[in-house]
Motif scaffolding. Structure first.
Motif, PDB file in Angstrom:
ATOM      1  N   GLY A 160      -2.787   1.057  -2.553  1.00 11.00           N
ATOM      2  CA  GLY A 160      -3.026   0.076  -1.992  1.00 11.00           C
ATOM      3  C   GLY A 160      -2.934   0.425  -0.523  1.00 11.00           C
ATOM      4  O   GLY A 160      -3.771   0.103   0.183  1.00 11.00           O
ATOM      5  N   GLY A 211      -6.441   0.126   1.095  1.00  9.25           N
ATOM      6  CA  GLY A 211      -6.311  -1.030   1.944  1.00  9.25           C
ATOM      7  C   GLY A 211      -6.565  -0.606   3.379  1.00  9.25           C
ATOM      8  O   GLY A 211      -7.235  -1.172   4.276  1.00  9.25           O
ATOM      9  N   SER A 252     -10.144   0.452   4.050  1.00  6.53           N
ATOM     10  CA  SER A 252     -11.123  -0.635   4.212  1.00  6.53           C
ATOM     11  C   SER A 252     -10.753  -1.468   5.278  1.00  6.53           C
ATOM     12  O   SER A 252     -11.802  -1.864   6.022  1.00  6.53           O
ATOM     13  CB  SER A 252     -10.675  -1.580   2.933  1.00  6.53           C
ATOM     14  OG  SER A 252     -11.425  -2.697   2.956  1.00  6.53           O
ATOM     15  N   ALA A 253      -9.521  -1.612   5.883  1.00  6.72           N
ATOM     16  CA  ALA A 253      -9.432  -2.356   6.874  1.00  6.72           C
ATOM     17  C   ALA A 253      -9.779  -1.435   8.296  1.00  6.72           C
ATOM     18  O   ALA A 253     -10.307  -1.922   9.127  1.00  6.72           O
ATOM     19  CB  ALA A 253      -7.784  -2.510   7.057  1.00  6.72           C
ATOM     20  N   ASN A 311      -2.908  -6.845   6.587  1.00  2.88           N
ATOM     21  CA  ASN A 311      -4.070  -6.584   5.927  1.00  2.88           C
ATOM     22  C   ASN A 311      -3.376  -5.442   5.011  1.00  2.88           C
ATOM     23  O   ASN A 311      -3.782  -5.663   3.541  1.00  2.88           O
ATOM     24  CB  ASN A 311      -5.232  -6.414   6.453  1.00  2.88           C
ATOM     25  CG  ASN A 311      -6.466  -6.482   5.409  1.00  2.88           C
ATOM     26  OD1 ASN A 311      -6.008  -6.137   4.130  1.00  2.88           O
ATOM     27  ND2 ASN A 311      -7.566  -6.758   5.640  1.00  2.88           N
ATOM     28  N   VAL A 312      -2.971  -4.520   5.305  1.00  2.00           N
ATOM     29  CA  VAL A 312      -2.777  -3.298   4.437  1.00  2.00           C
ATOM     30  C   VAL A 312      -1.646  -3.806   3.724  1.00  2.00           C
ATOM     31  O   VAL A 312      -1.339  -3.332   2.440  1.00  2.00           O
ATOM     32  CB  VAL A 312      -2.333  -1.784   5.334  1.00  2.00           C
ATOM     33  CG1 VAL A 312      -1.917  -0.908   4.625  1.00  2.00           C
ATOM     34  CG2 VAL A 312      -3.677  -1.600   5.763  1.00  2.00           C
ATOM     35  N   LYS A 321      -0.478  -6.655   2.513  1.00  8.47           N
ATOM     36  CA  LYS A 321      -0.865  -7.667   1.655  1.00  8.47           C
ATOM     37  C   LYS A 321      -1.536  -6.777   0.287  1.00  8.47           C
ATOM     38  O   LYS A 321      -1.412  -7.131  -0.752  1.00  8.47           O
ATOM     39  CB  LYS A 321      -1.780  -8.487   2.084  1.00  8.47           C
ATOM     40  CG  LYS A 321      -2.259  -9.575   1.296  1.00  8.47           C
ATOM     41  CD  LYS A 321      -2.869 -10.773   1.938  1.00  8.47           C
ATOM     42  CE  LYS A 321      -4.181 -10.595   2.234  1.00  8.47           C
ATOM     43  NZ  LYS A 321      -5.100 -11.612   2.772  1.00  8.47           N
ATOM     44  N   THR A 322      -2.650  -6.004   0.705  1.00  9.07           N
ATOM     45  CA  THR A 322      -3.060  -5.134  -0.201  1.00  9.07           C
ATOM     46  C   THR A 322      -2.176  -4.182  -0.917  1.00  9.07           C
ATOM     47  O   THR A 322      -2.247  -3.998  -2.308  1.00  9.07           O
ATOM     48  CB  THR A 322      -4.064  -4.252   0.446  1.00  9.07           C
ATOM     49  OG1 THR A 322      -4.918  -5.044   1.306  1.00  9.07           O
ATOM     50  CG2 THR A 322      -5.142  -3.453  -0.657  1.00  9.07           C
ATOM     51  N   MET A 323      -1.250  -3.662  -0.399  1.00  7.13           N
ATOM     52  CA  MET A 323      -0.094  -2.741  -1.127  1.00  7.13           C
ATOM     53  C   MET A 323       0.560  -3.651  -2.033  1.00  7.13           C
ATOM     54  O   MET A 323       0.982  -3.288  -3.258  1.00  7.13           O
ATOM     55  CB  MET A 323       0.780  -2.444   0.003  1.00  7.13           C
ATOM     56  CG  MET A 323       0.016  -1.157   0.829  1.00  7.13           C
ATOM     57  SD  MET A 323       1.276  -0.399   2.102  1.00  7.13           S
ATOM     58  CE  MET A 323       2.533   0.250   1.256  1.00  7.13           C
ATOM     59  N   GLN A 353      -0.159  -6.580  -3.481  1.00 15.70           N
ATOM     60  CA  GLN A 353      -1.305  -6.858  -4.570  1.00 15.70           C
ATOM     61  C   GLN A 353      -1.429  -5.854  -5.565  1.00 15.70           C
ATOM     62  O   GLN A 353      -1.299  -5.991  -6.702  1.00 15.70           O
ATOM     63  CB  GLN A 353      -2.571  -7.575  -3.887  1.00 15.70           C
ATOM     64  CG  GLN A 353      -2.281  -8.946  -3.396  1.00 15.70           C
ATOM     65  CD  GLN A 353      -3.610  -9.376  -2.778  1.00 15.70           C
ATOM     66  OE1 GLN A 353      -4.592  -8.425  -2.629  1.00 15.70           O
ATOM     67  NE2 GLN A 353      -3.781 -10.554  -2.378  1.00 15.70           N
ATOM     68  N   GLY A 354      -1.676  -4.514  -4.865  1.00 16.90           N
ATOM     69  CA  GLY A 354      -2.009  -3.577  -5.841  1.00 16.90           C
ATOM     70  C   GLY A 354      -0.584  -3.284  -6.688  1.00 16.90           C
ATOM     71  O   GLY A 354      -0.702  -2.690  -8.093  1.00 16.90           O
ATOM     72  N   THR A 413      -0.349  -5.687  -9.510  1.00 20.11           N
ATOM     73  CA  THR A 413      -0.925  -5.653 -10.332  1.00 20.11           C
ATOM     74  C   THR A 413      -0.788  -4.450 -11.450  1.00 20.11           C
ATOM     75  O   THR A 413      -0.548  -4.661 -12.843  1.00 20.11           O
ATOM     76  CB  THR A 413      -2.406  -5.770 -10.051  1.00 20.11           C
ATOM     77  OG1 THR A 413      -2.644  -6.889  -9.319  1.00 20.11           O
ATOM     78  CG2 THR A 413      -3.410  -5.750 -11.197  1.00 20.11           C
TER      79      THR A 413
END
Length: 78
Positions: free
Chosen positions: A33, A37, A40-41, A54-55, A57-59, A61-62, A65
């Protein structure tokens, strides 16, 4: 030589294995992530607090999951 009675070692329980699978999956998901992330950001032109939020949150979530799927896979193998 005979084996002494009652001195066997048992391995971790199935729940302990699932916890370990989740933690390993969470760490791998957080690392991926951060990479995906972050790139992408940066591609979208984010900087500063927006980039970190943003990074992060992506971390999370990844990690969540991938950790969940690793825990389920470990539970199936028990």
């Amino acid at each position: 030589m005979p084996v002494p009675v009652g001195s066997f070692q048992s391995g971790p329980s199935c729940f302990d294995r699932m916890k370990m699978g989740f933690m390993i999956g969470f760490c791998v998901g957080m690392a991926s992530g951060a990479l995906f992330g972050g790139f992408s950001a940066l591609r979208y032109g984010m900087r500063g607090r927006e980039l970190a939020t943003n990074v992060g949150k992506t971390m999370i979530q990844g990690g969540g999951t991938f950790g969940t799927f690793m825990a389920i896979g470990t539970g199936i193998r028990c």
